[in-house]
Design a protein around this motif. Structure first.
Motif: not given
Lengths: 152, 152
Positions: A82-85, B2
């Motif tokens: 689940g890497e966001p980016s 982030r």
DNA sequence: AGTCACGTAACTTATTTTGTTTCGAGAAAT
DNA sequence: ATTTCTCGAAACAAAATAAGTTACGTGACT
């Protein structure tokens, strides 16, 4: 900015599991990686949800592969953790109505999207078995070579 | 994780500077971006060291471009703000002697290196002037159009 | 029963980034 | 000359996030 190493760690663990006879416990894995069993469960949960690994409670329990390494790719694992980016740098939205900011962000987003496409395409083409094949089986430490299954 | 938006913000600021008559103060820029003037000085310091911008103290002072936007690329600014890594995900070094970890990391490093090469190559090919040209000059808010220089 | 092992929630710690305060120094205006 | 404006830099505070920890529940094997 510090990098997220969950993908790397999970690949490492999964390939170990592929060469391991029984189940691997969270405690054992945590010890290997110098971390905490709860952290392992947390990360492995993503893999379990996708059906890549199986967990079993109680005596002799732990984690086992639910699929052969041949059927798992970097892309699968990347998504499962689940890497966001992929990127540590991205656009800012300070003045949404400013055409300069819009031009900057459109440009950046385009370039990053291209790079991400390449990256995920490459991820898709690499199976965990292919990674495991990068080293000779007999230099493994603390595990049986693949043909040791014959006596089990 | 982030994302770091310093690159995006600095691009935004630099293009504004290219369309601005006099110097822009840190206070003014900070107000634009909804942040603090010290943060602006901190980030702009990297650009000054590379000779991309010039700072002046005292009355009427502030920040000005030291080069035209045509001579600045995304790559220049990316490097000037000193991003350590483009990627939010990377290898782990938990068991340096483990051949599995080595195989995993070699694989990941290869793929990431390819993607980074592509990204930086694309960065190199985009000048700030090219970004500025993505929108018509006369829709700018709060600034003179380019030909307003004639009356200055 | 007793032990082993995962599941989960809540909490603490560590790290990093961002924001803030404060002082100093140079330059222009008064 | 003094005041005001502005950057430079150091030191500190706050916020955000990830990682680690504790604690307790549940199922499974011995």
């Amino acid at each position: 900015m510090r990098q997220d190493s969950r993908l790397s760690r999970m690949l490492h663990v999964l390939i170990h599991m592929g060469r391991h006879e029984g189940a691997l416990t969270s405690d054992r894995i945590a010890e290997m990686l110098g971390t905490n069993p709860v952290v392992i469960r947390r990360t492995m949960a993503g893999l379990r949800e996708k059906g890549y690994v199986h967990s079993e409670k109680g005596h002799g329990g732990g984690w086992t592969l639910a699929k052969p390494l041949e059927d798992l790719t970097l892309l699968d694992i990347y998504r499962a953790v689940g890497e966001p980016s992929v990127f540590a740098v991205g656009p800012a939205y300070d003045m949404p109505d400013c055409p300069i900011e819009q031009a900057v962000n459109e440009t950046l987003e385009g370039v990053f999207a291209d790079a991400e496409r390449l990256l995920l395409k490459r991820f898709e083409g690499v199976s965990l078995a292919a990674i495991a094949d990068r080293f000779p089986a007999d230099i493994m430490i603390g595990h049986h070579p693949p043909n040791a299954k014959d006596h089990g």
